[in-house]
Design a protein around this motif. Sequence first.
Motif, mmCIF file in Angstrom:
data_model
loop_
_atom_site.group_PDB
_atom_site.id
_atom_site.type_symbol
_atom_site.label_atom_id
_atom_site.label_comp_id
_atom_site.label_asym_id
_atom_site.label_seq_id
_atom_site.Cartn_x
_atom_site.Cartn_y
_atom_site.Cartn_z
ATOM 1 N N LEU A 14 0.852 -1.195 0.000
ATOM 2 C CA LEU A 14 0.000 0.000 0.000
ATOM 3 C C LEU A 14 0.885 1.242 0.000
ATOM 4 C CD1 LEU A 14 -3.021 0.756 0.264
ATOM 5 C CD2 LEU A 14 -2.690 0.806 2.729
ATOM 6 N N TYR A 15 0.509 2.218 -0.833
ATOM 7 C CA TYR A 15 1.234 3.504 -0.914
ATOM 8 C C TYR A 15 0.308 4.550 -0.304
ATOM 9 C CZ TYR A 15 3.865 7.261 -3.355
ATOM 10 O OH TYR A 15 4.615 8.379 -3.681
ATOM 11 N N ILE A 16 0.763 5.207 0.752
ATOM 12 C CA ILE A 16 -0.124 6.160 1.448
ATOM 13 C C ILE A 16 0.549 7.528 1.586
ATOM 14 C CG2 ILE A 16 -1.450 4.470 2.794
ATOM 15 C CD1 ILE A 16 0.510 5.108 5.149
ATOM 16 N N ASN A 37 7.720 -3.550 7.995
ATOM 17 C CA ASN A 37 7.023 -3.762 6.716
ATOM 18 C C ASN A 37 7.042 -2.499 5.844
ATOM 19 O OD1 ASN A 37 5.279 -2.245 8.202
ATOM 20 N ND2 ASN A 37 3.432 -3.321 7.566
ATOM 21 N N PHE A 38 8.090 -1.688 6.003
ATOM 22 C CA PHE A 38 8.235 -0.488 5.173
ATOM 23 C C PHE A 38 9.261 -0.759 4.075
ATOM 24 C CE2 PHE A 38 11.001 3.327 4.589
ATOM 25 C CZ PHE A 38 10.115 4.075 3.829
ATOM 26 N N GLY A 75 16.207 -3.219 5.183
ATOM 27 C CA GLY A 75 16.277 -3.653 6.584
ATOM 28 C C GLY A 75 16.501 -2.480 7.542
ATOM 29 N N GLY A 76 15.868 -1.358 7.258
ATOM 30 C CA GLY A 76 15.993 -0.195 8.138
ATOM 31 C C GLY A 76 17.112 0.753 7.740
ATOM 32 N N LEU A 241 12.927 0.594 -8.064
ATOM 33 C CA LEU A 241 13.896 0.583 -6.958
ATOM 34 C C LEU A 241 13.328 -0.137 -5.739
ATOM 35 C CD1 LEU A 241 15.364 4.220 -7.140
ATOM 36 C CD2 LEU A 241 16.560 2.085 -7.665
ATOM 37 N N TRP A 242 12.053 0.052 -5.468
ATOM 38 C CA TRP A 242 11.453 -0.580 -4.280
ATOM 39 C C TRP A 242 11.256 -2.082 -4.454
ATOM 40 C CZ3 TRP A 242 7.209 3.558 -5.016
ATOM 41 C CH2 TRP A 242 7.641 4.781 -4.510
#
Length: 261
Positions: A14-16, A37-38, A75-76, A241-242
Amino acid sequence: MQNAGLQAAGIDGLYIPWRVKAAGLPTAFEALRGMENFGGANVTLPHKEQAVSLVDELSSEAASVGAVNTIVSRGGHLFGANTDGQGFLRSLQEEAGFVPRGQQAVILGAGGAARAVAWSLGEAGISVLLILNRTVERAESLADLVSRATGVSAVGLGPDDPRVPERVAACGLLVNATSLGLSPSDPPAIDPVLLRPGMLVYDLIYRPRETTLLLEAKKRGCQVVGGLGMLLYQGALAFELWTGQKPSEEAMRTALIQALA
Ligand code: NDP
């Protein structure tokens, strides 16, 4: 647009939108580091430049441009990239058939978007770049930055400088990267008498689809392109990229056009 891309790819994501105050940006970035989960984000006006100092690593393009529009979380560990310049170049080439190498161009504006456009044109081999901006010092410093980074011959001037008419007349491409034109009551970002037939006039603004500048340019026999293609292509590059995969650009384009209508 991004949600349509995720759905078409069968990705459970989801893109918010987040509206973040400038003072809250460091806290927002810290929160992103802590989320398992980002996957990534876009950064937009007016935070692109501040984001440079808040990520853990920068792409060479984001470092050269001095602005981040895309974050990828590993991973952050936050990686900052900039897809605006590549999105602009692709739109320029695919929608207008314009090949920058050896050409002269004028950019109106010296903000975050103008920086990405100037850098990408310099990288693509434009021969001379003229940067016109209301705040002359910003035009001069961008011209200095882009000529040092890419080797292009760049000059920054104020819009009322007496050298402007002759220099603009030599350009095959004029790009509006100011926010003048967002409102239908805005005047054109440059005096239309300076536009000549055959010139390609590109307006980064995508809403309205046809700005006052583009309407005036059409009347004068210029080729015109609005900013929708750049918006789509910079977003498609961010998606890649994502996720590591190319998105369905058709799904994204349809969603974008519907959203902007
Ligand atoms: P910034 O706020 O960083 O820069 C704004 C620029 O516009 C500055 O050069 C500023 O001049 C100039 N400006 C603002 N108001 C006026 C005015 N009244 N008269 C003359 N000049 C003015 O914004 P961005 O660079 O991020 O964005 C610029 C435009 O590009 C926006 O319209 C945005 O929507 C569009 N854009 C489109 C994208 C796309 O994908 N199509 C991507 C990114 C941006 P000064 O320095 O003197 O303040």
